[in-house]
Design a protein around this motif. Structure first.
Motif, PDB file in Angstrom:
ATOM      1  N   LYS A 162      33.148  33.295  76.552  1.00 31.47           N
ATOM      2  CA  LYS A 162      32.491  32.006  76.564  1.00 31.47           C
ATOM      3  C   LYS A 162      31.058  32.139  77.019  1.00 31.47           C
ATOM      4  O   LYS A 162      30.482  31.448  76.649  1.00 31.47           O
ATOM      5  N   ASP A 163      30.869  32.999  78.136  1.00 33.88           N
ATOM      6  CA  ASP A 163      29.686  32.869  78.767  1.00 33.88           C
ATOM      7  C   ASP A 163      28.412  33.931  78.218  1.00 33.88           C
ATOM      8  O   ASP A 163      27.438  33.870  78.736  1.00 33.88           O
ATOM      9  N   LEU A 164      28.870  34.780  77.350  1.00 37.26           N
ATOM     10  CA  LEU A 164      28.177  35.854  77.001  1.00 37.26           C
ATOM     11  C   LEU A 164      28.159  36.172  75.371  1.00 37.26           C
ATOM     12  O   LEU A 164      29.105  35.747  74.880  1.00 37.26           O
ATOM     13  N   GLN A 165      27.034  36.339  74.836  1.00 39.27           N
ATOM     14  CA  GLN A 165      26.796  36.638  73.383  1.00 39.27           C
ATOM     15  C   GLN A 165      26.143  37.839  73.266  1.00 39.27           C
ATOM     16  O   GLN A 165      25.164  37.879  73.647  1.00 39.27           O
ATOM     17  N   ILE A 166      26.658  38.744  72.329  1.00 32.68           N
ATOM     18  CA  ILE A 166      25.883  39.783  72.020  1.00 32.68           C
ATOM     19  C   ILE A 166      25.039  39.670  70.613  1.00 32.68           C
ATOM     20  O   ILE A 166      25.628  39.043  69.855  1.00 32.68           O
ATOM     21  N   LEU A 167      23.847  39.862  70.724  1.00 30.80           N
ATOM     22  CA  LEU A 167      23.066  39.720  69.574  1.00 30.80           C
ATOM     23  C   LEU A 167      22.508  41.007  69.035  1.00 30.80           C
ATOM     24  O   LEU A 167      22.199  41.789  69.808  1.00 30.80           O
ATOM     25  N   THR A 168      22.416  41.223  67.909  1.00 32.70           N
ATOM     26  CA  THR A 168      21.780  42.343  67.207  1.00 32.70           C
ATOM     27  C   THR A 168      20.999  41.698  65.760  1.00 32.70           C
ATOM     28  O   THR A 168      21.447  40.732  65.230  1.00 32.70           O
ATOM     29  N   PRO A 169      20.102  42.455  65.421  1.00 26.92           N
ATOM     30  CA  PRO A 169      19.457  41.994  64.186  1.00 26.92           C
ATOM     31  C   PRO A 169      20.039  42.527  62.793  1.00 26.92           C
ATOM     32  O   PRO A 169      19.584  41.878  61.896  1.00 26.92           O
ATOM     33  N   VAL A 170      21.241  43.176  62.779  1.00 23.03           N
ATOM     34  CA  VAL A 170      21.620  43.597  61.550  1.00 23.03           C
ATOM     35  C   VAL A 170      23.224  43.430  61.600  1.00 23.03           C
ATOM     36  O   VAL A 170      23.882  43.367  62.594  1.00 23.03           O
ATOM     37  N   LYS A 171      23.799  43.424  60.316  1.00 23.52           N
ATOM     38  CA  LYS A 171      25.083  43.446  60.147  1.00 23.52           C
ATOM     39  C   LYS A 171      25.659  44.809  60.158  1.00 23.52           C
ATOM     40  O   LYS A 171      26.760  45.009  60.804  1.00 23.52           O
ATOM     41  N   LYS A 172      25.017  45.613  59.454  1.00 27.33           N
ATOM     42  CA  LYS A 172      25.645  47.244  59.285  1.00 27.33           C
ATOM     43  C   LYS A 172      24.961  47.866  60.076  1.00 27.33           C
ATOM     44  O   LYS A 172      23.987  47.727  60.937  1.00 27.33           O
ATOM     45  N   THR A 173      25.529  49.198  60.287  1.00 23.21           N
ATOM     46  CA  THR A 173      25.108  50.375  61.099  1.00 23.21           C
ATOM     47  C   THR A 173      26.103  50.065  62.320  1.00 23.21           C
ATOM     48  O   THR A 173      26.948  49.277  62.496  1.00 23.21           O
ATOM     49  N   GLU A 174      25.941  51.152  63.205  1.00 20.04           N
ATOM     50  CA  GLU A 174      26.861  51.219  64.332  1.00 20.04           C
ATOM     51  C   GLU A 174      26.678  50.284  65.245  1.00 20.04           C
ATOM     52  O   GLU A 174      27.254  49.965  66.189  1.00 20.04           O
ATOM     53  N   LEU A 175      25.495  49.736  65.249  1.00 20.37           N
ATOM     54  CA  LEU A 175      24.943  48.795  66.242  1.00 20.37           C
ATOM     55  C   LEU A 175      24.978  47.307  65.479  1.00 20.37           C
ATOM     56  O   LEU A 175      24.386  46.451  66.169  1.00 20.37           O
ATOM     57  N   GLY A 176      25.473  47.252  64.189  1.00 18.42           N
ATOM     58  CA  GLY A 176      25.390  45.903  63.696  1.00 18.42           C
ATOM     59  C   GLY A 176      26.764  45.031  63.883  1.00 18.42           C
ATOM     60  O   GLY A 176      27.698  45.549  64.666  1.00 18.42           O
ATOM     61  N   THR A 177      26.697  43.920  63.501  1.00 24.43           N
ATOM     62  CA  THR A 177      27.820  42.883  63.934  1.00 24.43           C
ATOM     63  C   THR A 177      29.270  43.558  63.550  1.00 24.43           C
ATOM     64  O   THR A 177      30.203  43.210  64.123  1.00 24.43           O
ATOM     65  N   ILE A 178      29.140  44.173  62.347  1.00 27.33           N
ATOM     66  CA  ILE A 178      30.470  44.322  61.717  1.00 27.33           C
ATOM     67  C   ILE A 178      31.273  45.394  62.656  1.00 27.33           C
ATOM     68  O   ILE A 178      32.407  45.018  63.240  1.00 27.33           O
ATOM     69  N   GLN A 179      30.494  46.408  63.187  1.00 23.97           N
ATOM     70  CA  GLN A 179      31.205  47.605  63.940  1.00 23.97           C
ATOM     71  C   GLN A 179      31.392  47.118  65.463  1.00 23.97           C
ATOM     72  O   GLN A 179      32.270  47.497  65.983  1.00 23.97           O
ATOM     73  N   LEU A 180      30.347  46.275  65.738  1.00 27.58           N
ATOM     74  CA  LEU A 180      30.313  45.932  67.316  1.00 27.58           C
ATOM     75  C   LEU A 180      31.534  44.851  67.333  1.00 27.58           C
ATOM     76  O   LEU A 180      31.933  44.960  68.647  1.00 27.58           O
ATOM     77  N   ASN A 181      31.778  43.928  66.436  1.00 28.78           N
ATOM     78  CA  ASN A 181      32.705  43.049  66.568  1.00 28.78           C
ATOM     79  C   ASN A 181      34.085  43.825  66.479  1.00 28.78           C
ATOM     80  O   ASN A 181      34.940  43.367  67.190  1.00 28.78           O
ATOM     81  N   ASP A 182      34.264  45.000  65.557  1.00 31.23           N
ATOM     82  CA  ASP A 182      35.436  45.595  65.681  1.00 31.23           C
ATOM     83  C   ASP A 182      35.868  46.170  67.151  1.00 31.23           C
ATOM     84  O   ASP A 182      36.831  46.002  67.775  1.00 31.23           O
ATOM     85  N   LYS A 183      34.793  46.761  67.547  1.00 32.17           N
ATOM     86  CA  LYS A 183      34.945  47.367  69.317  1.00 32.17           C
ATOM     87  C   LYS A 183      35.140  46.452  70.008  1.00 32.17           C
ATOM     88  O   LYS A 183      36.011  46.514  70.886  1.00 32.17           O
ATOM     89  N   MET A 184      34.401  45.000  70.071  1.00 31.05           N
ATOM     90  CA  MET A 184      34.643  43.932  71.065  1.00 31.05           C
ATOM     91  C   MET A 184      36.049  43.422  71.034  1.00 31.05           C
ATOM     92  O   MET A 184      36.533  43.239  71.988  1.00 31.05           O
ATOM     93  N   GLN A 185      36.500  43.533  69.639  1.00 31.40           N
ATOM     94  CA  GLN A 185      37.760  42.851  69.393  1.00 31.40           C
ATOM     95  C   GLN A 185      38.918  43.803  70.161  1.00 31.40           C
ATOM     96  O   GLN A 185      39.689  43.212  70.974  1.00 31.40           O
ATOM     97  N   GLU A 186      38.676  44.781  69.984  1.00 29.83           N
ATOM     98  CA  GLU A 186      39.451  46.155  70.577  1.00 29.83           C
ATOM     99  C   GLU A 186      39.471  46.003  72.064  1.00 29.83           C
ATOM    100  O   GLU A 186      40.510  45.911  72.692  1.00 29.83           O
TER     101      GLU A 186
END
Length: 189
Positions: free
Chosen positions: A73-97
């Motif tokens: 609730k108190d933290l938000q990861i921000l990234t400029p892209v959706k794709k790539t290893e540092l994009g939202t798609i892969q980061l969200n998968d990792k953070m969900q895990e």
């Protein structure tokens, strides 16, 4: 052409190093990073793997121990892209895990290749003016692009998923409406 410049800060304390440095960047200056007593850190990494590892350890335990915060609730990861290893798609998968791993006590549903699980942090990605919800017995309509909430309940028998926005707006989604939601552990800027 008439212009308006927005300078009033409403989301963080005016003395926040995030705000001070945002103004520095807007003024064409390089941000300044302190080493302690700050809400802004710069942690250099050399590789994508190092960066993902650093984010993972910060999210998993370091920030929670350092600042006594609720990382969901108190933290938000921000990234400029959706794709790539540092994009939202892969980061969200990792953070969900890391933050909301699969567990027998949590229901989950798969939709278009995404796993939605109870307690997941999610974001509405389209305006939906017809979505109804109630607050203290009063009924309202409208969930909007960018609203962030948490999956409260998944009812597989009824094929419904419930998201709690702002701690008081419980919104019902049919499983065929889940394309309106994305995980939001990491979001684009």
């Amino acid at each position: 052409v008439p212009t308006v410049e927005l300078k009033q800060i409403y989301r963080q304390s005016a003395k926040s190093d995030i705000i001070v440095n945002a103004h520095r960047v807007n003024d064409g200056e390089y941000p300044e990073f302190k080493t302690k007593d700050t809400d802004l850190f710069f942690i250099p990494t050399k590789t994508i793997e190092d960066t993902v590892s650093e984010i993972s350890s910060l999210i998993s335990y370091r920030l929670e121990n350092y600042a006594n915060i609720d990382v969901l609730k108190d933290l938000q990861i921000l990234t400029p892209v959706k794709k790539t290893e540092l994009g939202t798609i892969q980061l969200n998968d990792k953070m969900q895990e890391l933050l909301n791993p699969e567990n027998m006590s949590k229901k989950q549903v798969s939709h278009n290749g995404k796993i939605f699980r109870e307690n997941d942090k999610v974001m509405q990605i389209v305006n939906n003016y017809d979505k109804k919800y109630s607050i203290e017995g009063k009924f309202f309509e409208g969930i909007y692009n960018g609203d962030i909430g948490y999956i409260n309940l998944i009812d597989k028998d009824e094929e419904k998923l419930y998201v709690l926005f702002d701690d008081d707006r419980l919104v019902e989604y049919d499983f065929d409406e889940l394309d309106q939601l994305e995980h939001s552990y990491a979001i684009t800027i």
